[in-house]
Design a protein around this motif. Structure first.
Motif, short mmCIF file in Angstrom:
data_model
loop_
_atom_site.label_atom_id
_atom_site.label_comp_id
_atom_site.label_asym_id
_atom_site.label_seq_id
_atom_site.Cartn_x
_atom_site.Cartn_y
_atom_site.Cartn_z
N TYR A 1 0.83 -1.20 0.00
CA TYR A 1 0.00 0.00 0.00
C TYR A 1 0.87 1.26 0.00
CZ TYR A 1 -3.72 3.21 1.39
OH TYR A 1 -4.60 4.25 1.44
N LEU A 2 1.92 1.22 0.84
CA LEU A 2 2.83 2.36 0.95
C LEU A 2 3.56 2.60 -0.37
CD1 LEU A 2 3.38 4.10 3.43
CD2 LEU A 2 5.46 2.81 3.82
N LYS A 3 3.97 1.53 -1.00
CA LYS A 3 4.68 1.61 -2.29
C LYS A 3 3.78 2.27 -3.34
CE LYS A 3 7.39 -1.48 -5.09
NZ LYS A 3 7.59 -2.85 -5.47
N CYS A 4 2.54 1.87 -3.29
CA CYS A 4 1.57 2.41 -4.25
C CYS A 4 1.35 3.91 -3.98
CB CYS A 4 0.28 1.60 -4.07
SG CYS A 4 -1.10 2.24 -4.95
N LEU A 5 1.23 4.27 -2.69
CA LEU A 5 1.03 5.69 -2.35
C LEU A 5 2.23 6.54 -2.74
CD1 LEU A 5 -0.74 5.70 1.14
CD2 LEU A 5 -1.74 6.19 -1.08
N LYS A 6 3.44 5.97 -2.59
CA LYS A 6 4.65 6.73 -2.92
C LYS A 6 4.69 7.09 -4.39
CE LYS A 6 8.02 5.00 0.42
NZ LYS A 6 9.24 4.20 0.44
N LYS A 7 4.07 6.26 -5.21
CA LYS A 7 4.02 6.57 -6.64
C LYS A 7 3.02 7.69 -6.91
CE LYS A 7 5.22 2.09 -8.48
NZ LYS A 7 4.53 0.82 -8.66
N GLN A 8 2.07 7.83 -6.01
CA GLN A 8 0.97 8.77 -6.28
C GLN A 8 1.11 10.14 -5.64
OE1 GLN A 8 -2.91 7.16 -5.75
NE2 GLN A 8 -2.36 5.18 -6.58
N GLY A 9 1.81 10.19 -4.48
CA GLY A 9 1.84 11.48 -3.77
C GLY A 9 3.22 11.82 -3.23
N TYR A 10 3.44 13.09 -2.92
CA TYR A 10 4.72 13.54 -2.36
C TYR A 10 4.76 13.40 -0.84
CZ TYR A 10 5.74 15.68 -6.88
OH TYR A 10 5.97 15.89 -8.21
N LEU A 11 3.60 13.47 -0.21
CA LEU A 11 3.55 13.39 1.26
C LEU A 11 2.61 12.26 1.66
CD1 LEU A 11 3.26 17.19 2.16
CD2 LEU A 11 5.28 15.75 2.37
N ILE A 12 3.13 11.39 2.48
CA ILE A 12 2.35 10.21 2.85
C ILE A 12 2.38 10.03 4.37
CG2 ILE A 12 2.32 7.66 2.63
CD1 ILE A 12 3.94 8.78 -0.16
#
Ligand SMILES: Nc1nc2c(ncn2[C@@H]2O[C@H](COP(=O)(O)OP(=O)(O)OP(=O)(O)O)[C@@H](O)[C@H]2O)c(=O)[nH]1
Ligand SMILES: [Mg+2]
Length: 497
Positions: free
Chosen positions: A223-234
């Motif tokens: 999930y984190l990997k996917c978010l890192k592709k989508q946003g700058y701040l997680i």
């Protein structure tokens, strides 16, 4: 659910102006889309909300914007405060937990920057709400359409902010509106933040912050990997009080007993029943968190677009800024939704586009620009609108506004030209260079000059100049993850707000 401006007003103001339940007016969680500042700050907010209400402003979607300097979030906060102040929403003299200001003005109790989608800033927002507002009254989430209210509602539903049974019960409620609400607004019951719960939550947050990415479960890592592709701040949003169903681990929450002596204790069982329900006693004194339908912005280009076109124009992934160096006599198109002519200036200037990565930018000359719009508006070169000549016949024509700017140096943009909600172009020019520009948006949509710009140092976020072209290679800044221990230096530092 989309409602007209009038329907929205009566729906929301009825709720916000109704006699306070439990002797308190509700807290208004006012969501603002940071990509659309200041248009996402509703001019009629002060009329909707009773005088003296507590308002907590939440600037959303910060995950989509690249940081252009170490203190960029501080700057966002300041600009957001300024936009609110212009409407008379001013910082409260007192804190969030205090009764409404007797002078009758609105109490802006705080400003938080979050990403409802990636979870950035959400744990901090929950901590603030639990420490200050506690369970003093209901909370209403309001704002314009698309600002991300429902996304935050869903994120909070998986967090420490709602009663632990809520996620399972609400899953059904999302399909049919929660029964018993007169307004048909979606809602969940807020957990009572007792001192014991606050303490255990802090312990959980501390433990979470000590985990490295490798220590997370396989699903969480994915999930984190996917978010890192989508946003700058997680940010990771966790739960302290959830009722565990698997592995036989039972988290007994003693405060389930202490909120209300009459409340039935919840004894988690290893085999939860299929249907989870709240009992009457669990809900009778509950404070609620409400999602509301969004108010439609006037003069917004999105109102002219089809669903398919909106999906191209609204950024879903981290925006990669695109910078071009233009000489006087050149023209930049943002799809067929915006056009900027560089009419006069002594030297070349830099035009940095902040818009959905899917919306094309086309640079041409003044001589060719009209022809290009005639020929390509509606087709694949400019992409939005779609539908060719037939669509363009009914689409409002572009209307122009003349703009004069004076450069403040090659490292800092002087202004953003905001092309309604399609995005903006930051203009960076040589010191004291006087620029004559003409900007266009479809008739009836808002074109504005934002001064100071939201990302003044954006010109620095670019790769090398592409040979023989006015474009620079794009450069995507690295993502930052909060609430996690990282081995990589780039992820260690979460920008200070
Ligand atoms: N990247 C990013 N996208 C977001 C964020 N919040 C919402 N979105 C996206 O923005 C769009 C609108 O989000 P919603 O949660 O439906 O917005 P809303 O305010 O409930 O809209 P209405 O119900 O129409 O008023 C969706 O595509 C979301 O995925 C965010 O923090 N970051
Ligand atoms: Mg919604």
């Amino acid at each position: 659910m989309q409602v007209t401006r009038e329907q929205y007003r009566s729906l929301v103001s009825a709720a916000l102006r109704s006699p306070p339940r439990h002797g308190r007016s509700p807290l208004v969680l006012y969501m603002v889309d940071m990509l659309d500042l200041p248009d996402s700050v509703l001019p009629d907010l002060p009329e909707l909300v009773s005088a003296g209400s507590n308002i907590l402003v939440v600037g959303n979607k910060v995950d989509l914007l690249p940081g252009d300097s170490p203190d960029y979030l501080k700057r966002f906060r300041k600009l957001l405060l300024k936009s609110c102040a212009r409407l008379g929403i001013l910082p409260a003299a007192k804190g969030i937990g205090d009764q409404a200001d007797r002078t009758g003005r609105h109490n802006l109790v705080d400003v938080h920057l979050i990403s409802a989608k990636t979870g950035y800033g959400v744990e901090e927002l929950i901590s603030k709400l639990q420490r200050s507002w506690k369970c003093n009254g209901d909370v209403y989430l309001i704002g314009t359409t698309n600002s991300g209210k429902s996304t935050l509602f869903n994120t909070l539903l998986q967090s420490d902010y709602c009663k632990s049974k809520a996620p399972e019960v609400i899953n059904r409620a999302t399909i049919s509106p929660w029964p018993g609400t007169t307004l048909n607004l979606l809602k969940f019951p807020i957990i009572n933040p007792t001192p014991d719960r606050l303490f255990r939550r802090q312990e959980r947050l501390k433990a979470d912050a000590e985990k490295t990415e490798e220590q997370l479960s396989g699903d969480e890592q994915k999930y984190l990997k996917c978010l890192k592709k989508q946003g700058y701040l997680i940010g990771r949003v966790g739960r302290t009080f959830q009722q565990q169903k698997s592995k036989g681990i039972i988290h007994f929450d003693p405060d389930e007993l202490s909120f209300n002596m009459e409340e039935e204790p919840v004894i988690p069982s290893k085999k939860p029943k299929e249907r989870v329900e709240f009992t009457y006693n669990e809900l009778k004194d509950a404070r609620w968190f409400f999602d509301t339908p969004g108010i439609v912005k006037e003069n917004c280009v999105l109102n002219l677009l089809s669903e398919k076109e909106v999906k191209i124009v609204l950024p879903t992934h981290a925006i990669v800024p695109r910078t071009f160096v233009l000489k006087p006599g050149m023209v930049l198109f943002l799809g067929a939704l915006g056009r900027i002519d560089y009419l006069q200036g002594a030297k070349s200037s830099w035009f940095s586009v902040v818009a959905s990565n899917l919306l094309p930018v086309h640079v041409t000359t003044l001589e060719k620009a009209d022809g290009i719009y005639q020929k390509h508006a509606g087709d694949t070169l400019l992409k939005v609108p779609t539908g060719g000549e037939e669509r363009m016949r009914e689409f409002p024509p572009l209307t122009a506004q003349d703009i004069t700017l004076e450069g403040i140096g090659i490292f800092e943009a002087v202004a953003d030209i905001k092309l309604s909600s399609a995005g903006w172009v930051a203009i960076t020019a040589h010191l004291e260079d006087k620029l004559q520009l003409r900007a266009y948006t479809p008739e009836g949509t808002a074109l504005m000059i934002r001064k100071p710009p939201l990302l003044p140092h954006i010109v620095a976020i670019k790769g090398k100049r592409i040979k023989g072209s006015v474009a620079y290679r794009t450069k995507k800044p690295s993502p930052l993850v909060e609430n996690i221990k990282s081995n990589k230096p780039m992820e260690k530092k979460v920008p200070k707000m």
